[in-house]
Design an enzyme around this catalytic site. Structure first.
Site, PDB file in Angstrom:
ATOM      1  CB  ALA A   1     -37.421  35.488  37.351  1.00  0.00           C
ATOM      2  CB  SER A   2     -32.955  34.365  38.715  1.00  0.00           C
ATOM      3  OG  SER A   2     -32.405  35.494  38.091  1.00  0.00           O
TER       4      SER A   2
ATOM      5  CG  HIS B   1     -40.704  35.713  29.465  1.00  0.00           C
ATOM      6  ND1 HIS B   1     -39.519  35.033  29.324  1.00  0.00           N
ATOM      7  CD2 HIS B   1     -40.562  36.509  30.549  1.00  0.00           C
ATOM      8  CE1 HIS B   1     -38.696  35.397  30.300  1.00  0.00           C
ATOM      9  NE2 HIS B   1     -39.303  36.285  31.060  1.00  0.00           N
TER      10      HIS B   1
ATOM     11  CB  ILE C   1     -32.917  37.816  31.078  1.00  0.00           C
ATOM     12  CG1 ILE C   1     -33.917  38.818  30.492  1.00  0.00           C
ATOM     13  CG2 ILE C   1     -33.662  36.728  31.867  1.00  0.00           C
ATOM     14  CD1 ILE C   1     -34.936  38.213  29.552  1.00  0.00           C
TER      15      ILE C   1
ATOM     16  CD  GLU D   1     -37.963  40.427  31.352  1.00  0.00           C
ATOM     17  OE1 GLU D   1     -37.558  40.247  32.503  1.00  0.00           O
ATOM     18  OE2 GLU D   1     -38.460  39.527  30.646  1.00  0.00           O
TER      19      GLU D   1
ATOM     20  CG  ASN E   1     -41.497  34.725  34.888  1.00  0.00           C
ATOM     21  OD1 ASN E   1     -42.089  33.674  35.104  1.00  0.00           O
ATOM     22  ND2 ASN E   1     -40.872  34.984  33.749  1.00  0.00           N
ATOM     23  CG  PHE E   2     -43.459  31.666  40.668  1.00  0.00           C
ATOM     24  CD1 PHE E   2     -43.290  32.993  41.029  1.00  0.00           C
ATOM     25  CD2 PHE E   2     -44.171  30.842  41.530  1.00  0.00           C
ATOM     26  CE1 PHE E   2     -43.817  33.492  42.219  1.00  0.00           C
ATOM     27  CE2 PHE E   2     -44.692  31.326  42.720  1.00  0.00           C
ATOM     28  CZ  PHE E   2     -44.527  32.643  43.060  1.00  0.00           C
ATOM     29  CE  LYS E   3     -37.204  34.123  33.922  1.00  0.00           C
ATOM     30  NZ  LYS E   3     -35.847  34.456  33.489  1.00  0.00           N
TER      31      LYS E   3
ATOM     32  N   GLY F   1     -32.211  41.574  35.304  1.00  0.00           N
ATOM     33  CA  GLY F   1     -31.148  41.909  36.253  1.00  0.00           C
ATOM     34  C   GLY F   1     -31.608  42.632  37.498  1.00  0.00           C
TER      35      GLY F   1
END
Lengths: 226, 226, 226, 226
Positions: free
Chosen positions: C206-207, C97, C150, C145, C13-15, C185
């Site tokens: 993502a991150s 989301h 997250i 999630e 997920n590029f957010k 996470g």
């Protein structure tokens, strides 16, 4: 809104604290009424919707709603009908509080609807620019509250005095009839005095009083320097 | 929710009609109470937030909120604190009415919060699929209301009987403890009887009664065939 | 969604990070494609709407939208028309989301709309209950999630393994066709392996990748234990 | 916004019509470009987010976003990052369209964010009061569109000429730098001429062109009287 003339004005926003819910709300409203009577300061209370009726019946100070929806009567389950809060005893309403922001067109529509019902309007704003925008919509009051100071214990009237001064100036340039309040971090007599000295006509506050060990004493302190 | 056992169940949603606001709300609640006493039908009322307190004090039938926000006590100006509607006298709440829809996670959170406070939960849904989804969240009731029929005067129990039947079946496959109501277009004794015959335990309705020339008479007619 | 068969599945997920916007988004998508080709793992990317077109044209891995609005074509300025993201090259979409939650009825409507357009659906959920609710709506995937994890760096597959296991079990009891992913996470090969061992078919993340010093290397590490 | 100097200005809002999605969007943008080149009128297009990139690369007229979210880069799945629409090629954005209204504080924040990125701002409003409010926030343009006329085929410049005139006057009293557009029901050359004669600098329109049998011909007619 002919009934709200005296200054300074203190609006106590009950928010949704347990300390200002139900029986506690009634007790807090009665304390507010006592301080208003003892000191002559114009104290108003803004309890939760559900508590408006009983408070309006048991105290003799102005009761405001925390928000109204800009709906007409009809099929709007769960919404806040302005006519309903008025019939319950509210004489005015907050609009666009930073915890209940609304769209620009709703601020305009809420003011017009409130005016038509004889409800006073207190539009909350977050900075000089949005305060000026709100002033064009002709509410009774604009209450500026920099969001970063809400609940901080750091009073806007001390931390950012220039914001209060410039907001008063900008609003009055646009619409001299609009009265200016300020809020965020206000809790003491010095805070209120500073707010008045900066040109505002009073304050909008919450946790500084509601969560005090002795809210009545805190209110007495708040109005002690004016 | 031990107190809501008898069937059929009739939940009268007051929405935000002027005919069900303030004094009118109280009068309508008293009419509902009289019909409940005269007929033994379990009638509940869901007035506006502002009217919960006075109605709960003056009538002896269950009072529901139209919505609760899934917030904890604190700084949430303008929101509906579950503890506040409970203290005002509500014994339950509608959740996710088609006029006040909420996010999936909020339905779950609202049910858990209501459960913790001893408030009954009536989750409103729009079709078989969302009714099944709601059933997994373990509310006390699911009330299915096809949105296109709300306020139409065309009763769901006649216009789309298979939706009611299949919803009852699908919900009970997933969670037999959930009780099923239906709504939309319901106003007559035949409508309620049809709803019961299709397996539901009652109805959620509004304008068919509220806007009737004589709401008490309309309620008596509603419960006359069971 | 016939094209998404292989497991494990990794949805990146590029957010709205700058590190995954515009040129950076394209570069990240190409890295994802390379890792997918080198390892055979089924990696999908979910860039911002504005980047879907160019990414879908330049890489050969599945591209998902981050959200779709459940509107029909027409006057909906600023909304996300499902037909538009499809024409741009998306083959599926995230729905609900935790940073873009939608109402229950919208999840149902979005799945039906996506199905009608041949778009795959990944419904994100926050706990076992809402995962079960989502499963009744028949999406292709449910991605659980826990919101508190997250972006935390604490992998759900290690911090709350029982949530993943129970979600898989509960979803499959309700709807065996729904495939389960987990997220929050996740960043290392051990995290992904643990997620698979717990019964999920892959991860949403993502991150942990996007903000890594070397995203391609981080992706290679992620898929190194399976 | 130095690049938008010429008048009259025509902003074509693509909304979410299929006739202005994907390939159709590109074709419509090219038609707009041709008419702009042939006539010297300043035509801008506001396609869906997903179509900004390809249109901005293939046509040489200004491309606007239909909305931006007032977020900073980070974890905001599904949101519209201003930096992303800029990198895709947009040179400005609509803000607060009546189909995508935002809160007052967001209009202020969106203008500031757009300014910092060099994006032009077109704030849409619904009446004289909200137009004046918007003007205090210092956008490049205010576009007034009485909602009841949007998509009606009844041009605001004919149906309510006094609204356009008074909006121009009120905005310029508050902030002479703000340029005024009008919209709603505009489709013909007479409509645009009337809008200009009333003091506006151009129009914002959509269905009157997009849904025309021959959009290019409709655009040529629109600009034929000036």
């Amino acid at each position: 809104m002919n009934e709200i003339k005296e200054t300074p004005i203190v609006i106590l926003n009950f928010k949704t604290y347990l300390e200002s819910t139900g029986e506690n709300a009634l007790k807090l409203a009665k304390s507010s009424e006592m301080v208003a009577e003892e000191t002559g300061v114009n104290i108003m209370v803004a309890p939760q919707y559900t508590d408006i009726y009983r408070i309006a019946r048991e105290v003799d100070i102005p009761v405001l709603a925390q928000h109204i929806d800009t709906i007409d009567a009809g099929g709007h389950t769960g919404s806040i009908l302005p006519e309903c809060v008025k019939e319950a005893g509210a004489v005015g309403t907050l609009i666009n509080h930073s915890e209940r922001r609304v769209e620009l067109f709703e601020i305009d529509a809420a003011i017009k609807k409130a005016d038509s019902l004889g409800l006073s309007t207190v539009v909350c704003t977050n900075n000089i620019e949005t305060s000026s925008a709100a002033a064009t919509l002709n509410p009774d009051f604009v209450a500026i509250e920099p969001p970063e100071l809400i609940g901080s214990g750091i009073p806007v009237s001390k931390a950012e005095p220039e914001i209060v001064e410039k907001t008063v100036e900008s609003i009055h340039n646009i619409n001299p009839k609009v009265r200016v309040l300020c809020g965020a971090g206000i809790s003491t007599g010095d805070d209120l005095k500073a707010a008045i000295d900066l040109g505002s006509e009073g304050v909008l506050l919450a946790s500084g009083i509601i969560l005090a060990d002795d809210p009545k004493k805190a209110l007495l302190d708040l109005v002690s320097k004016i």
